[in-house]
Every structure is written in C-alpha cells, then in structure tokens.
Design a protein around this motif. Structure first.
Motif, short mmCIF file in Angstrom:
data_model
loop_
_atom_site.label_atom_id
_atom_site.label_comp_id
_atom_site.label_asym_id
_atom_site.label_seq_id
_atom_site.Cartn_x
_atom_site.Cartn_y
_atom_site.Cartn_z
N UNK A 23 0.82 -1.21 0.00
CA UNK A 23 0.00 0.00 0.00
C UNK A 23 0.85 1.26 0.00
N UNK A 24 2.00 1.24 0.68
CA UNK A 24 2.82 2.45 0.82
C UNK A 24 3.22 3.02 -0.54
N UNK A 25 3.68 2.18 -1.47
CA UNK A 25 4.12 2.70 -2.76
C UNK A 25 2.94 3.22 -3.58
N UNK A 26 1.76 2.63 -3.40
CA UNK A 26 0.59 3.14 -4.09
C UNK A 26 0.25 4.55 -3.60
N UNK A 27 0.16 4.69 -2.29
CA UNK A 27 -0.16 6.01 -1.73
C UNK A 27 0.96 7.01 -2.02
N UNK A 28 2.19 6.55 -1.94
CA UNK A 28 3.33 7.43 -2.17
C UNK A 28 3.33 8.03 -3.55
N UNK A 29 2.99 7.26 -4.57
CA UNK A 29 3.05 7.72 -5.95
C UNK A 29 1.67 7.99 -6.55
N UNK A 30 0.65 7.98 -5.71
CA UNK A 30 -0.68 8.37 -6.18
C UNK A 30 -1.37 7.33 -7.04
N UNK A 31 -1.07 6.06 -6.81
CA UNK A 31 -1.71 4.97 -7.56
C UNK A 31 -2.87 4.43 -6.74
#
Length: 305
Positions: free
Chosen positions: A129-137
C-alpha cells in the motif's frame, strides 16, 4: 529427466530461476546498468533457466528500506533481454493495480517479440500500500483487486487471441482489444499467478494460468498448497498436470558455495513435495562468486537429484 526421490516416487529434475529483488549494489545508481548486465548474462551462462524482477516502485520491507534502489520492472526486463539470449524473463509478480490491463498486455507482448519469445506474464493482486499512496496509484480493497485481477487475465487472453473486439467488464471497458504485433509464443506467453491464497488465488490459477508460484517455506507448506490447487483443478475440469508448479525462496549458498549441499537438499525436498521450478533470490548475487558456485555446485545437482 525424471529421478527417484527419498519417498521412492519419481520426481522431475528441477529448474532454477534467478529473482533480482535488491539492486543496492556496489557503485549504486551509476553502475546499475553495468552490474545488471553482468549479473544477468552470468546467470544465463551458469545455467539459470530464467531471470525475474520484482514489480515494485519502492523497495519492500522484507528486503530493506523503501529508499533503496528499485528499478521499474518492464524497463529492466527489456534491458536484461538485450543482454541475454536464452533465459526466459518475467516479473515475480506484476501487481494488477499498477497498469491498465491493455497496456500491460502490450508491454508483455513487446518483451516477447523483442526477446525472441522469452516473456512470461507473472501477475498477482498487489499488496504494498505504501508505494501506491506514495506515488498516487489507486489501491482498492482486496476484493476489488481480485476482481480486477480476473478481468485482467481475461483481457490478456482475449488480446492474445484472434478476437480484437470489445471487452466489457465491471472495472475495465475496452473498445478494441487490438494487439499488433502479437506475441511470438503461441497461443501466448505463459501466465504465472503468484500467491498461495486457497480460496481465490489458487482457483484463478486453475482457471487461467500456466503456472503457479507459492512460497517455498517448507515441503509441507508447498504440498498443502498444491493439494488445494489440485482440488480446484478437479472441480473446474482442469488437468492439474498442465500447470507448472514453481516456488519462491531465498537461496544462500555462501560466498564460495560452502553451503551448496544444504541448498541442494532443500531443493530436493521441495521437488519431492511437487515443486518443479525454484525461483530464488540469491544472497550476494552482486559478488558474482555465489552465481558461479550455483552453476558449479547446485544446478548440476538439481538436474540430477
């Protein structure tokens, strides 16, 4: 070649794939291309059947800090394809959330064409989840991610067929499933679904995939997951033997191969549990000597278990 296992039953010799998950190597960013090319070509030369990269945008907690180097998967695979000749290539595994399904199919098809028919589609429901939220995905709930995963599998199979018409799903609507050039492999690049979820993931394997991938935690764990897969196949009328059984594991053979016999024993026990293909992160891969030791002390043994 088939060999006799400890249980007395015949088991197939095992293939090995190299998973690259840690790109924080000596020389860091400026040397990444050179190091990746050397590691990939050496892995092929010593006998690895395939090379895989993670499909992540930040480094995952199981490997290290999020700030560590992480390459975009399909760009990296294209680069690896240009530096190898025979190894098959795939993601372990693509998260369904990162790309539009039609675009994903186009990426895998392009890799297959430019590599001369060496691409896999490795895919799963995504989790980080972190990379999704981090890059707006967008990161939808798990139920929706599995719905999207099934629709993506349907879209890819349609794009790899002669059907180039519409696709009308709950989450994806495509007006044309045109895909030119088509993949070199027929009817399509092999589809591998990663994960051991017994209610959804392994059912999708039985319904759509050419291969499964479960964690190689222990022979008992692998055997249990494959028993569930067999049950799904029986219920769906799928030939269980059509599906290649792969496991994911961490391989540590020591810097010079001093732990090779332990690794061979582990792989042998996984083979007896039903695994046909071990795809592993190799500790110290960037030092090169572990790669050479795998070619010398492990691959010949697992081909002759």
């Amino acid at each position: 070649m088939a060999v006799r296992g400890r249980s007395g039953r015949t088991i197939p010799a095992m293939k090995l794939g190299l998973q690259l998950s840690n790109f924080t190597w000596k020389g860091r960013g400026p040397k990444l291309g050179e190091n990746l090319a050397t590691i990939s070509s050496t892995a092929e030369d010593v006998g690895y059947s395939s090379i895989w990269v993670m499909d992540h945008l930040f480094q995952i907690p199981q490997v290290g800090a999020a700030q560590m180097e992480m390459l975009e998967a399909y760009t990296a695979l294209g680069f690896i394809a240009a530096n190898t000749k025979t190894a098959t290539l795939g993601t372990m595994v693509t998260g369904v959330t990162y790309r539009n399904p039609g675009f994903l199919c186009k990426q895998v098809s392009t890799l297959d064409v430019l590599s001369g028919g060496r691409a896999w589609l490795g895919i799963g429901a995504a989790w980080y989840e972190r990379e999704h939220k981090g890059l707006g995905i967008p990161f939808p709930p798990l139920k929706e991610r599995f719905e999207r995963l099934e629709e993506t599998l349907q879209i890819c199979r349609q794009m790899w067929s002669r059907e180039d018409g519409k696709f009308e799903g709950k989450h994806y609507q495509l007006k044309e499933t045109l895909n030119s050039p088509q993949s070199v492999q027929k009817p399509h690049p092999p589809i591998l679904i990663g994960g051991g979820g017994e209610k959804k993931t392994l059912k999708l394997v039985a319904k759509y995939a050419n291969a499964c991938n479960v964690r190689g935690d222990s022979p008992e764990f692998v055997r249990g997951k494959l028993d569930v897969l067999r049950e799904h196949c029986e219920r769906l009328g799928r030939d269980y033997n059509e599906i290649e059984k792969t496991v994911l594991l961490r391989l540590d053979i020591g810097e010079s191969g001093e732990k090779a016999s332990e690794a061979v024993d582990t792989l042998g026990r996984l083979a007896e549990a039903g695994a046909q293909y071990a795809i592993g992160y190799l500790v110290g891969v960037d030092k090169m000597t572990p790669l050479e030791a795998v070619g010398r002390d492990v691959i010949p043994q697992v081909q002759d278990l």
